[in-house]
Design a protein around this motif. Structure first.
Motif, PDB file in Angstrom:
ATOM      1  N   GLY A  19       0.819  -1.215   0.000  1.00  0.00           N
ATOM      2  CA  GLY A  19       0.000   0.000   0.000  1.00  0.00           C
ATOM      3  C   GLY A  19       0.845   1.254   0.000  1.00  0.00           C
ATOM      4  N   THR A  20       1.898   1.253   0.783  1.00  0.00           N
ATOM      5  CA  THR A  20       2.788   2.414   0.840  1.00  0.00           C
ATOM      6  C   THR A  20       3.460   2.640  -0.507  1.00  0.00           C
ATOM      7  OG1 THR A  20       3.201   1.942   3.169  1.00  0.00           O
ATOM      8  CG2 THR A  20       4.741   3.412   2.066  1.00  0.00           C
ATOM      9  N   ARG A  21       3.930   1.578  -1.122  1.00  0.00           N
ATOM     10  CA  ARG A  21       4.566   1.719  -2.442  1.00  0.00           C
ATOM     11  C   ARG A  21       3.573   2.246  -3.469  1.00  0.00           C
ATOM     12  NH1 ARG A  21       6.863  -4.071  -1.475  1.00  0.00           N
ATOM     13  NH2 ARG A  21       8.614  -3.542  -0.151  1.00  0.00           N
ATOM     14  N   SER A  22       2.349   1.766  -3.421  1.00  0.00           N
ATOM     15  CA  SER A  22       1.336   2.220  -4.370  1.00  0.00           C
ATOM     16  C   SER A  22       1.052   3.705  -4.196  1.00  0.00           C
ATOM     17  CB  SER A  22       0.042   1.436  -4.164  1.00  0.00           C
ATOM     18  OG  SER A  22       0.259   0.067  -4.340  1.00  0.00           O
ATOM     19  N   ILE A  24       3.079   5.996  -2.893  1.00  0.00           N
ATOM     20  CA  ILE A  24       4.253   6.764  -3.311  1.00  0.00           C
ATOM     21  C   ILE A  24       4.312   6.873  -4.829  1.00  0.00           C
ATOM     22  CG2 ILE A  24       6.783   6.713  -3.439  1.00  0.00           C
ATOM     23  CD1 ILE A  24       6.724   5.533  -0.585  1.00  0.00           C
ATOM     24  N   ILE A  25       4.135   5.771  -5.522  1.00  0.00           N
ATOM     25  CA  ILE A  25       4.199   5.789  -6.986  1.00  0.00           C
ATOM     26  C   ILE A  25       3.052   6.602  -7.569  1.00  0.00           C
ATOM     27  CG2 ILE A  25       4.061   4.352  -9.060  1.00  0.00           C
ATOM     28  CD1 ILE A  25       5.491   2.166  -7.391  1.00  0.00           C
ATOM     29  N   GLY A  26       1.850   6.411  -7.057  1.00  0.00           N
ATOM     30  CA  GLY A  26       0.692   7.147  -7.577  1.00  0.00           C
ATOM     31  C   GLY A  26       0.796   8.643  -7.354  1.00  0.00           C
ATOM     32  N   LEU A  27       1.222   9.062  -6.169  1.00  0.00           N
ATOM     33  CA  LEU A  27       1.319  10.487  -5.887  1.00  0.00           C
ATOM     34  C   LEU A  27       2.498  11.142  -6.585  1.00  0.00           C
ATOM     35  CD1 LEU A  27       0.282  10.695  -2.138  1.00  0.00           C
ATOM     36  CD2 LEU A  27      -1.085  11.106  -4.183  1.00  0.00           C
ATOM     37  N   GLY A  41      -4.624   7.968  -9.271  1.00  0.00           N
ATOM     38  CA  GLY A  41      -3.185   7.818  -9.413  1.00  0.00           C
ATOM     39  C   GLY A  41      -2.628   6.723  -8.527  1.00  0.00           C
ATOM     40  N   VAL A  42      -3.163   6.598  -7.312  1.00  0.00           N
ATOM     41  CA  VAL A  42      -2.712   5.540  -6.412  1.00  0.00           C
ATOM     42  C   VAL A  42      -3.070   4.169  -6.988  1.00  0.00           C
ATOM     43  CG1 VAL A  42      -3.092   4.516  -4.138  1.00  0.00           C
ATOM     44  CG2 VAL A  42      -2.699   6.962  -4.350  1.00  0.00           C
TER      45      VAL A  42
END
Length: 94
Positions: A19-22, A24-27, A41-42
């Motif tokens: 969830g954290t990686r998602s 970070i990548i989305g934002l 985006g997330v």
């Protein structure tokens, strides 16, 4: 601690990291927009991350290399906004 508790904790850790990686990548790509677009985006960041990891597994990467790839993806996602900000500052001062 029973084995089922250990497995549940490991699964919880995996979900938290995923969830954290998602996020970070989305934002990284949709951070300066409305909350709805950030949420989209997330989701897209989650899909992108999952696709990259699945490709790594398809080409038979060893598990340590997949973990390294995962870390590199997150580092790149964290560095992109800094690079964009630095580039805009240099470009604006010319």
């Amino acid at each position: 601690m029973p084995v089922s508790e250990i497995r549940r904790f490991e699964l919880w850790k995996w979900y938290a990291c995923y969830g954290t990686r998602s996020v970070i990548i989305g934002l990284t790509f949709f951070g300066n927009h409305s909350v709805t677009i950030q949420a989209v985006g997330v989701v897209l960041g989650s899909l992108l991350y999952r696709i990259i990891i699945q490709i790594a597994y398809k080409i038979d990467m060893p598990s340590y290399a997949v973990k390294l790839l995962s870390a590199v993806i997150v580092v790149i996602a964290l560095v992109i906004p800094w690079l964009q900000k630095t580039y805009k500052k240099k470009g604006g001062s010319r």
